[in-house]
Design an enzyme around this catalytic site. Structure first.
Site, mmCIF file in Angstrom:
data_model
loop_
_atom_site.group_PDB
_atom_site.id
_atom_site.type_symbol
_atom_site.label_atom_id
_atom_site.label_comp_id
_atom_site.label_asym_id
_atom_site.label_seq_id
_atom_site.Cartn_x
_atom_site.Cartn_y
_atom_site.Cartn_z
ATOM 1 N N LYS A 18 28.995 74.727 86.754
ATOM 2 C CA LYS A 18 29.905 73.787 87.406
ATOM 3 C C LYS A 18 30.282 74.268 88.799
ATOM 4 O O LYS A 18 30.214 73.511 89.778
ATOM 5 C CB LYS A 18 31.170 73.607 86.562
ATOM 6 N N ASP A 31 33.151 68.603 84.913
ATOM 7 C CA ASP A 31 34.416 69.186 84.475
ATOM 8 C C ASP A 31 34.992 68.337 83.352
ATOM 9 O O ASP A 31 34.331 67.447 82.813
ATOM 10 C CB ASP A 31 35.386 69.324 85.655
#
Length: 224
Positions: free
Chosen positions: A128, A146
């Site tokens: 991420k 997320d």
């Protein structure tokens, strides 16, 4: 929306819903404040399991004292911990900030690398964080997944595993990005995140005023 939605129908619906999101959020911006690739990398690492707003309260002092990888690599971890102590997991993140900086100095001449493979090899940097850096520092294809992205792609059923209780962020990344041009990936993620914060919130989504309510498969399911 029924379970009989075909792949072609899903693709068309996603395109329509994203067009609406583009109208609602014409200029998506990341929530973190940063001035360069290094600050973005460190701030994104710090933001794990903590809000961007909270990270933005500690990074001005952090980067004033340690503005470069060289400076951060020489920092005392205890000092960094004290500066960022208001964010979650601050001790581990302070260690990572110093270790990341040391790795940048030792392996990349103090520069933030621009590939997924090199970024995820850095201490405390996951996929991420790497995708955030790729998209916003280097304008390269990157789709950060997320909690907001996970939630919205489930509720909108932009992914086929929406029923799972343990979604795989990498699977989400690979499935959702197939519907968009690589140059748009970071904007898709940013729009989903911003929309998740403002409208399709975790506890009380604002379904009554949601611009996607006409096509959302989950309309009204999470407001009881």
């Amino acid at each position: 929306m029924t379970a009989r939605e075909t792949a072609a129908q899903r693709r068309a619906r996603i395109a329509t819903e994203y067009e609406i999101l583009c109208h609602e959020i014409p200029d998506p911006k990341p929530g973190l404040n940063f001035r360069n690739e290094f600050e973005l990398l460190i701030a994104t690492m710090l933001s794990a399991q903590t809000t961007d707003a909270r990270v933005n309260t500690v990074t001005p002092e952090l980067f004033a004292l340690f503005p470069t990888p060289q400076a951060m690599a020489r920092a005392n971890v205890a000092v960094v911990s004290e500066i960022i102590h208001t964010i979650g997991f601050y001790r581990v993140k302070a260690q990572h900030a110093v270790e990341i900086s040391a790795a940048l100095v030792a392996n990349f001449s103090g520069q933030v690398p621009s590939t997924m493979e090199e970024l995820v090899a850095l201490p405390g940097v996951g996929r991420k964080t790497a995708n955030v850096v790729l998209g916003h520092a280097f304008n390269a294809p990157g789709f950060p997944v997320d909690t907001h992205v996970i939630r919205l792609t489930k509720r909108l059923r932009w992914r086929t595993d929406w029923r799972t209780t343990k979604p795989d962020p990498v699977h989400i990344e690979h499935e959702v990005t197939q519907y968009f041009e690589p140059s748009e990936w970071k904007n898709v993620s940013d729009r989903l995140i911003l929309f998740g914060r403002s409208t399709c919130t975790a506890r009380k989504p604002k379904c009554e005023v949601c611009p996607l309510r006409e096509s959302c498969p989950s309309y009204g399911l999470y407001t009881a």
